[in-house]
Design a protein around this motif. Structure first.
Motif, mmCIF file in Angstrom:
data_model
loop_
_atom_site.group_PDB
_atom_site.id
_atom_site.type_symbol
_atom_site.label_atom_id
_atom_site.label_comp_id
_atom_site.label_asym_id
_atom_site.label_seq_id
_atom_site.Cartn_x
_atom_site.Cartn_y
_atom_site.Cartn_z
ATOM 1 N N UNK A 1 55.793 40.332 45.091
ATOM 2 C CA UNK A 1 54.529 40.870 45.610
ATOM 3 C C UNK A 1 54.522 42.399 45.621
ATOM 4 N N UNK A 2 55.689 43.018 45.779
ATOM 5 C CA UNK A 2 55.708 44.483 45.697
ATOM 6 C C UNK A 2 55.357 44.927 44.271
ATOM 7 N N UNK A 3 55.929 44.245 43.302
ATOM 8 C CA UNK A 3 55.616 44.554 41.904
ATOM 9 C C UNK A 3 54.120 44.393 41.636
ATOM 10 N N UNK A 4 53.557 43.310 42.135
ATOM 11 C CA UNK A 4 52.117 43.086 41.953
ATOM 12 C C UNK A 4 51.323 44.221 42.579
ATOM 13 N N UNK A 5 51.771 44.620 43.774
ATOM 14 C CA UNK A 5 51.043 45.652 44.491
ATOM 15 C C UNK A 5 51.090 46.996 43.771
ATOM 16 N N UNK A 6 52.247 47.347 43.262
ATOM 17 C CA UNK A 6 52.368 48.603 42.514
ATOM 18 C C UNK A 6 51.411 48.586 41.326
ATOM 19 N N UNK A 7 51.370 47.467 40.620
ATOM 20 C CA UNK A 7 50.537 47.379 39.418
ATOM 21 C C UNK A 7 49.049 47.349 39.755
ATOM 22 N N UNK A 8 48.696 46.748 40.877
ATOM 23 C CA UNK A 8 47.277 46.675 41.253
ATOM 24 C C UNK A 8 46.746 48.019 41.748
ATOM 25 N N UNK A 9 47.638 48.867 42.231
ATOM 26 C CA UNK A 9 47.237 50.160 42.794
ATOM 27 C C UNK A 9 46.527 51.002 41.732
ATOM 28 N N UNK A 10 45.362 51.577 42.085
ATOM 29 C CA UNK A 10 44.568 52.288 41.072
ATOM 30 C C UNK A 10 45.321 53.484 40.481
ATOM 31 N N UNK A 11 45.006 53.829 39.240
ATOM 32 C CA UNK A 11 45.843 54.771 38.486
ATOM 33 C C UNK A 11 45.832 56.207 38.990
ATOM 34 N N UNK A 12 44.822 56.585 39.773
ATOM 35 C CA UNK A 12 44.844 57.946 40.311
ATOM 36 C C UNK A 12 45.889 58.043 41.430
#
Ligand code: BES
Ligand code: MN
Ligand code: ZN
Length: 499
Positions: free
Chosen positions: A177-188
């Motif tokens: 879930x941490x990996x998912x969260x990092x990837x979902x976080x917007x690019x800015x």
């Protein structure tokens, strides 16, 4: 976080989750009372895969039962089980039930073994409980994780095995879930520096991990001209992130994991059409996957030597961007003709694959959202696996079957290597076989393979496998068992592979 337990005799639950097979025997169904039998009799619920039905029993102890279909007994596998568990959790969220119980069918513990069943069940609950909702302002619109879930039907002498499986499941769940969260976080927000900080935070939680981050100047000193070339169009500084977890024997060479960390892929000057640019925040999923794998390895205290290399930067158009027709120089001095600036992943990875040689690795495995072509070939329920090393393929395929994450072997070979030859440099960053864009996933893999060689001898510098992450995220819409966005594909399989 959900609290998990084994149910005690007569324990009350707001809702009982009851997984049932399509071909469940009548006797077994009768055990669960007249309401369930009645619903089956009416054929409203047949037990087909992922079919659900919420029943009101009129009883005090268990006022509600959620039936969830498992399909036919002979088709049961880890994947169907995890999907059924996840779907039941998602369908009960938002109903404000505080205590839930779930019946674990004998077929599940028998087929997987009790420990693995415990791990898979808890993992599926955890993955279903995650939602990327921290940017929603209304608290009511956010997902509340289940408060308490008790498992039923685990026999006395199996309780210990189930418990230890559950503990592993919780560890895996938080890494994934941490990996998912990092990837979902917007690019800015999710910039290369932010990603480096995330790696450093993991090392704070797990001091057995050592993190070092190379900034632009150090990357330049190392001569990583391909990585720097991609990064130069962005206002954000590149970061070369290194995680080391050395809990194995001193004499044992490390497994090196390499992850593509493009925090946003606009295509650069070879700009993507807008419809293809959405979802490109996910282009750092390779890096997030190896970060999560190292985290899980440390949390499980596996006695292994693991290194993760994560080149991280943005691919942006601008006055300082690298250009089609440029020739970039890799850290080992190999020159690369740029045919398309949107084929940037392989460029940042080639410097990491060269850097990996200094570890004299036992093996190198890279993870990258490398090509749209791999998605075209496989869809997004399966990722592409490339290697010339039969033993790695075999072990990797076996691990993926164990976890229910699907991999499919795609080819490396002479025609792909031929396709990326250049008239003006040692190699070109694009090429095709037989038609425009044909074999895009394999030519990309062949490009990476070029840099896994020892350039003096022409032999492989290390055994190598490449995973093109065509199934690492579900764009705008989710699945019944997991919400939209990044799904964390690959971590569980890697842990299985490394264990
Ligand atoms: N990050 C993309 C690949 C990608 C596309 C991943 C869609 C997930 C979804 C990669 O950098 C890319 O742009 N690849 C190009 C290569 C082409 C220019 C040879 C592609 O696949 O179109
Ligand atoms: Mn690209
Ligand atoms: Zn990309």
């Amino acid at each position: 976080m959900t609290a998990f337990s084994l149910a005690k005799e007569g324990q009350k639950a707001d809702c009982l989750i009851l997984p049932l097979f399509e071909d469940e025997g009548d006797k077994d169904i009768q055990r669960f009372g007249t309401v369930v039998s009645h619903v089956r009799g009416l054929k409203d619920f047949e037990g087909k895969k992922l079919q659900t039905s919420l029943l009101y029993t009129g009883e005090k102890e268990t006022p509600r039962v959620l039936l969830i279909g498992l399909g036919k007994k002979k088709d049961l596998n880890v994947r169907t089980w995890k999907h059924a568990v996840g779907a039941s959790v998602i369908s009960l969220q938002g109903k404000k039930y505080t205590s839930l119980a779930m019946v674990i069918p004998d077929d599940v513990t028998k087929l997987f073994g009790t420990k693995k069943a415990g791990r898979q069940t808890v993992l599926a609950v955890g993955l279903a409980s995650y939602a990327f909702d921290e940017h929603k302002s209304e608290k009511d619109a956010r997902v509340e994780p289940l408060k308490h879930l008790a498992f039923l039907n685990i026999s006395g002498n199996e309780k210990r095995a189930w418990q230890s499986g559950m503990e592993e499941g919780v560890i895996l769940e938080s890494a994934i879930n941490e990996t998912r969260h990092l990837a979902n976080t917007p690019p800015t927000i999710m910039t290369p520096v932010f990603l480096a900080k995330a790696a450093q935070n993991v090392a704070k939680t797990f001091p057995s991990i050592k993190v070092s981050v190379l900034g632009k100047a150090e990357v330049k000193n190392l001569g990583m001209g391909c990585f720097l070339g991609v990064a130069q169009g962005s206002a954000l500084p590149p970061q070369f992130i290194i995680m080391e977890y050395m809990a194995g024997k001193k004499t044992e060479k490390p497994t090196v994991l390499v992850g593509k960390g493009i925090t946003f892929d606009s295509g650069g000057l070879s700009l993507k059409p807008s419809a293809y640019m959405t979802d490109m925040k996910f282009d750092m999923l390779g890096a997030a996957t190896v970060l999560g794998t190292v985290r899980a390895t440390a949390a499980l205290a596996l006695k292994k030597n693991i290194v993760a290399l994560m080149p991280a930067c943005e691919n942006m158009p601008g006055g300082e961007s690298y250009r089609p027709d440029d020739i970039l120089v890799n850290m080992e001095g190999k020159t690369v003709e740029i045919g398309n600036t949107d084929a940037e992943g392989r460029l940042i990875l080639c410097d990491a694959l060269s850097y990996a040689k200094k570890y004299r690795p036992k093996e190198v495995i890279d993870f990258a959202t490398l090509t749209g072509a791999c998605m075209v070939a496989l869809g997004n329920e399966r990722s592409g696996l490339f290697s010339q090393e039969e033993s790695m393929i075999e072990k990797m395929m076996k691990s993926s079957v164990e976890t229910g994450e699907q991999l499919w072997r795609l080819p490396l070979g002479e025609e792909y290597t031929e396709a990326i030859k250049s008239e003006v440099a040692d190699v070109a960053n694009v090429g095709d076989v037989g038609g425009r864009g044909y074999a895009g996933a394999s030519t990309a893999a062949a490009f990476l393979e070029f840099f896994t060689k020892n350039f003096e001898t022409g032999e492989s510098a290390y055994p190598w496998a490449h995973i093109d992450l065509s199934c690492s995220y579900y764009g705008g819409k989710g699945k019944p068992w997991i919400r939209h966005g990044a799904n964390g594909f690959g971590i569980e399989t890697m842990i299985e592979y490394l264990s």
